[in-house]
Design an enzyme around this catalytic site. Structure first.
Site, PDB file in Angstrom:
ATOM      1  N   ASN A  10      59.264  56.295  40.561  1.00  0.00           N
ATOM      2  CA  ASN A  10      58.314  56.480  41.662  1.00  0.00           C
ATOM      3  C   ASN A  10      56.957  56.827  41.050  1.00  0.00           C
ATOM      4  OD1 ASN A  10      56.874  57.247  43.927  1.00  0.00           O
ATOM      5  ND2 ASN A  10      57.918  59.231  44.142  1.00  0.00           N
ATOM      6  N   TRP A  11      56.061  55.866  41.085  1.00  0.00           N
ATOM      7  CA  TRP A  11      54.757  56.086  40.440  1.00  0.00           C
ATOM      8  C   TRP A  11      53.838  56.994  41.249  1.00  0.00           C
ATOM      9  CZ3 TRP A  11      53.100  50.533  38.437  1.00  0.00           C
ATOM     10  CH2 TRP A  11      53.851  50.241  37.289  1.00  0.00           C
ATOM     11  N   LYS A  12      54.181  57.265  42.492  1.00  0.00           N
ATOM     12  CA  LYS A  12      53.306  58.064  43.378  1.00  0.00           C
ATOM     13  C   LYS A  12      51.907  57.437  43.402  1.00  0.00           C
ATOM     14  CE  LYS A  12      55.986  62.032  42.042  1.00  0.00           C
ATOM     15  NZ  LYS A  12      56.197  63.441  42.219  1.00  0.00           N
ATOM     16  N   HIS A  99      60.109  60.913  51.100  1.00  0.00           N
ATOM     17  CA  HIS A  99      59.828  61.682  49.873  1.00  0.00           C
ATOM     18  C   HIS A  99      59.240  63.038  50.261  1.00  0.00           C
ATOM     19  CE1 HIS A  99      58.006  62.901  46.090  1.00  0.00           C
ATOM     20  NE2 HIS A  99      58.889  62.103  45.508  1.00  0.00           N
ATOM     21  N   GLU A 101      56.832  64.638  49.231  1.00  0.00           N
ATOM     22  CA  GLU A 101      55.366  64.671  49.370  1.00  0.00           C
ATOM     23  C   GLU A 101      54.948  64.097  50.726  1.00  0.00           C
ATOM     24  OE1 GLU A 101      54.676  62.816  45.591  1.00  0.00           O
ATOM     25  OE2 GLU A 101      55.480  64.616  44.655  1.00  0.00           O
ATOM     26  N   GLU A 171      66.444  65.277  46.040  1.00  0.00           N
ATOM     27  CA  GLU A 171      65.322  65.761  45.242  1.00  0.00           C
ATOM     28  C   GLU A 171      64.947  67.168  45.690  1.00  0.00           C
ATOM     29  OE1 GLU A 171      63.058  62.245  43.415  1.00  0.00           O
ATOM     30  OE2 GLU A 171      62.116  62.722  45.320  1.00  0.00           O
ATOM     31  N   GLY A 177      58.023  67.353  39.874  1.00  0.00           N
ATOM     32  CA  GLY A 177      56.722  67.465  39.222  1.00  0.00           C
ATOM     33  C   GLY A 177      56.426  68.850  38.692  1.00  0.00           C
ATOM     34  N   SER A 210      61.999  66.114  37.843  1.00  0.00           N
ATOM     35  CA  SER A 210      61.714  66.344  36.424  1.00  0.00           C
ATOM     36  C   SER A 210      62.780  65.770  35.484  1.00  0.00           C
ATOM     37  CB  SER A 210      61.505  67.842  36.163  1.00  0.00           C
ATOM     38  OG  SER A 210      60.422  68.328  36.943  1.00  0.00           O
ATOM     39  N   GLY A 231      59.673  60.535  38.593  1.00  0.00           N
ATOM     40  CA  GLY A 231      58.237  60.488  38.843  1.00  0.00           C
ATOM     41  C   GLY A 231      57.477  60.376  37.532  1.00  0.00           C
ATOM     42  N   GLY A 232      57.025  61.509  37.017  1.00  0.00           N
ATOM     43  CA  GLY A 232      56.165  61.569  35.832  1.00  0.00           C
ATOM     44  C   GLY A 232      56.622  60.705  34.669  1.00  0.00           C
TER      45      GLY A 232
HETATM   46  C1  PEP Z   1      59.655  62.050  42.279  1.00  0.00           C
HETATM   47  O1  PEP Z   1      58.501  61.681  42.390  1.00  0.00           O
HETATM   48  O2  PEP Z   1      60.466  61.652  43.119  1.00  0.00           O
HETATM   49  C2  PEP Z   1      60.021  62.948  41.167  1.00  0.00           C
HETATM   50  C3  PEP Z   1      61.262  63.300  41.040  1.00  0.00           C
HETATM   51  O3  PEP Z   1      59.015  63.335  40.315  1.00  0.00           O
HETATM   52  P1  PEP Z   1      59.183  64.041  38.858  1.00  0.00           P
HETATM   53  O4  PEP Z   1      60.202  63.243  38.103  1.00  0.00           O
HETATM   54  O5  PEP Z   1      57.813  63.959  38.253  1.00  0.00           O
HETATM   55  O6  PEP Z   1      59.641  65.436  39.102  1.00  0.00           O
END
Ligand code: PEP
Length: 249
Positions: A10-12, A99, A101, A171, A177, A210, A231-232
């Site tokens: 997930n590039w956000k 999500h 966010e 999640e 993040g 993460s 994500g990251g």
């Molecule tokens: C996400 O964006 O769904 C996520 C899990 O981010 P991260 O891996 O950066 O915690």
């Protein structure tokens, strides 16, 4: 036989059009050793403005790709929104919904997320439905009641075929993040509990929060965790694919 692993990125709000082209120029070679691995499904979810280079790169590499949100109405006076038919012209098959966010920054309700999920299913596409508790909810002992509400609101009224088509992503909000990861036991507890609540052993349940090369093996080896929503670490081909390499390693 080892289980199939879903590695979804997930590039956000990261990676512009040209950065997406650069990503795929590098990703193609990095992914080549994994391309024919039947036990791996890679997917990338980009911002709407990067969907064209994403679709080109992903189709060339043979990976799944998708969007991070969609509106449930097909067209009309909904300024700033994107519809399912708009995404279908990019041959998008998967859409992240709910999500944290979207829930916490953009205040999307369970009801709106359920309507979006149903619209995506009706269009023959696959929702990647995210759910999870905040730190406050966990610390006050409400983890399971919150997740029960989130899951039941989306499952209500769906057929068993529809329930099975959804990809679920647990999640915990406190792990997204933040660099804090749920322990493998914490993640497994919730994913196993979710599978029972959903009432279908075959559903795909991912863990997100993460995930990176250094914690992937323990998390992805858990029985009820079918993969990761990342994500990251998904922003660079090396750190993204390292997750699967670490699991296999
Ligand atoms: C996400 O964006 O769904 C996520 C899990 O981010 P991260 O891996 O950066 O915690």
């Amino acid at each position: 036989m080892s289980k199939k692993i879903y590695l979804y990125g997930n590039w956000k709000m990261n990676n512009t059009y040209s950065e997406t082209e650069k990503f795929f120029a590098e990703f193609e070679g990095a992914y080549a050793p994994y391309k024919n691995d039947a036990n791996l499904e890679v997917g990338i979810f980009a911002p709407f403005t990067s969907l064209w280079p994403l679709s080109q790169g992903a189709q060339k590499c043979g990976i799944v790709y998708g969007a991070q949100n969609v509106y449930y109405e097909p067209k009309g006076a909904f300024t700033g929104e994107i519809s399912i038919p708009m995404l279908q012209e990019y041959k998008v098959t998967h859409i992240i919904l709910g999500h944290s966010e979207r829930r916490h920054i953009f205040l999307e309700s369970d009801e709106v997320i359920a309507k979006k999920t149903k619209a995506v299913l009706d269009a023959g596409m696959i929702p990647v439905f995210c759910y999870g508790e905040t730190l406050e909810e966990r610390e006050s002992g409400n983890t399971f009641s919150v997740m029960e509400r989130q899951l039941k609101s989306v499952l209500n009224g769906l057929t068993s075929a529809e329930v099975e088509k959804i990809i679920y992503a647990y999640e915990p909000v406190w792990a997204i993040g933040t660099g804090k990861t749920a322990t493998p036991d914490q993640a497994e507890e919730v994913c196993g509990w979710s599978r029972k609540l959903i009432g279908d052993d075959k559903v795909v349940i991912l863990y997100g929060g993460s995930v990176k090369g250094s914690n992937a093996k323990e998390l992805l080896s858990m029985k009820d965790i079918d993969g990761a929503l990342v994500g990251g670490a998904s922003l660079k081909p090396a750190s993204f694919l390292e997750i699967y390499a670490a699991y296999k390693g």
